[in-house]
Design an enzyme around this catalytic site. Structure first.
Site, PDB file in Angstrom:
ATOM      1  N   ASP A  93     -46.680  -3.472 -18.484  1.00 60.83           N
ATOM      2  CA  ASP A  93     -47.602  -3.991 -19.580  1.00 60.83           C
ATOM      3  C   ASP A  93     -47.010  -3.903 -21.084  1.00 60.83           C
ATOM      4  O   ASP A  93     -47.610  -4.609 -21.739  1.00 60.83           O
ATOM      5  CB  ASP A  93     -48.858  -3.294 -19.672  1.00 60.83           C
ATOM      6  CG  ASP A  93     -49.012  -1.960 -19.887  1.00 60.83           C
ATOM      7  OD1 ASP A  93     -48.054  -1.158 -19.575  1.00 60.83           O
ATOM      8  OD2 ASP A  93     -49.853  -1.619 -20.637  1.00 60.83           O
ATOM      9  N   ASP A 121     -44.721   0.340 -13.507  1.00 63.25           N
ATOM     10  CA  ASP A 121     -45.184   1.185 -14.516  1.00 63.25           C
ATOM     11  C   ASP A 121     -46.397   1.842 -14.361  1.00 63.25           C
ATOM     12  O   ASP A 121     -47.246   1.446 -13.556  1.00 63.25           O
ATOM     13  CB  ASP A 121     -45.139   0.411 -15.914  1.00 63.25           C
ATOM     14  CG  ASP A 121     -45.880   1.179 -17.040  1.00 63.25           C
ATOM     15  OD1 ASP A 121     -45.265   2.097 -17.485  1.00 63.25           O
ATOM     16  OD2 ASP A 121     -46.754   0.454 -17.582  1.00 63.25           O
ATOM     17  N   ASP A 174     -48.731   3.866 -16.926  1.00 57.05           N
ATOM     18  CA  ASP A 174     -49.490   4.108 -17.792  1.00 57.05           C
ATOM     19  C   ASP A 174     -49.906   2.526 -18.449  1.00 57.05           C
ATOM     20  O   ASP A 174     -49.328   1.706 -18.807  1.00 57.05           O
ATOM     21  CB  ASP A 174     -49.267   4.716 -19.259  1.00 57.05           C
ATOM     22  CG  ASP A 174     -49.344   6.192 -19.051  1.00 57.05           C
ATOM     23  OD1 ASP A 174     -50.316   6.659 -18.992  1.00 57.05           O
ATOM     24  OD2 ASP A 174     -48.104   6.949 -18.899  1.00 57.05           O
TER      25      ASP A 174
END
Length: 256
Positions: free
Chosen positions: A190, A24, A26
């Site tokens: 996250d 990922d 961001d």
């Protein structure tokens, strides 16, 4: 279940690699989520955004709809896409361990692929600002895109508009699973945008966020998905090194 139709192309898969890193963008490779930053500072604010994330976790809404509303709140407030690029270039920072992590992966023939629910032009703009254009251009990005209208308004163009995820990240992983000799797959994430990928990696790393909003960890714990928590990529690198070197198996890492 059939795969959702993609409106955007995929890069060729790395058929001959033994290990692949998919991450990922961001809040994982960066220290804060750029879309959250835009929403909190240019759009409808943090409180409404957090409510949307919690509604995703409880199944009250889909990531696709909540994320579209977040970004619409920025665009309808009159902020152009170019303005958003500049704001993010100024305010989004790199995970302190990522440069060394990426350099090690590159030197050891381990491809690093960004798998993001964000928009490719914003990711490219920030990534090139943080690690330089040459390195940024070497990293494959599988993400959503943007549509910019003549009046300056813009909206997200989803890779998988028929999916509740908007971008079903599992579709970046599953082709590797189908190979005759599949590689070991590391996935780093996250938040709620990573739920679609969480079950499909061999070794899932979940970032401990500074805000304390560990949505992916909460989901994985609830669903019984084993994972490794990490604070930054400098903490994850020794674990990846140990698996690539054959010093530890994935099972041994997850049993620690």
């Amino acid at each position: 279940m059939s795969a959702p139709e993609s409106t955007l192309p995929y890069p060729p898969i790395h058929k001959d690699k033994k290990f692949i890193v998919l991450s990922d963008w961001d809040g994982t490779i960066t220290t804060r989520d750029s879309n959250d930053y835009m929403t909190d500072h240019l759009g409808y604010g943090c409180e409404k955004r957090r409510k949307g994330n919690l509604d995703i976790l409880t199944g009250r809404t889909t990531f696709r709809e909540s994320f579209r509303e977040m970004l619409e709140s920025v665009s309808t407030a009159g902020h152009t896409f170019e303005e958003c690029k500049e704001v993010l270039r100024e305010n989004i920072k790199l995970d302190p361990g990522f440069k060394d992590f990426y350099a090690w992966c590159k030197g050891n023939d381990v491809p690093v692929i960004i798998v993001s629910s964000g928009m490719a032009p914003l990711i490219r703009a920030v990534l090139s600002n943080l690690i330089g254009e040459e390195s940024a251009n070497e990293i494959e990005i599988i993400s959503n895109d943007v549509t910019i209208h003549p009046d300056g308004k813009w909206e997200i163009k989803y890779r998988h508009p028929s999916s509740g995820f908007g971008h079903d990240k599992s579709q970046a992983i599953l082709p590797y699973r189908a190979l005759p000799n599949p590689p070991t797959l590391f996935f780093f994430g996250d938040g709620v945008s990573d739920i679609s990928a969480a079950r499909h990696a061999d070794l899932l790393f979940v970032k401990v966020t500074s805000s304390g909003d560990n949505d992916l960890s909460s989901y994985c714990t609830r669903e019984g998905i084993t994972h490794v928590l990490f604070e930054d990529f400098s903490r994850a690198l020794p674990v990846v090194k140990s698996v690539v070197a054959g010093d530890k198996t994935v099972a041994e890492v997850l049993d620690r």
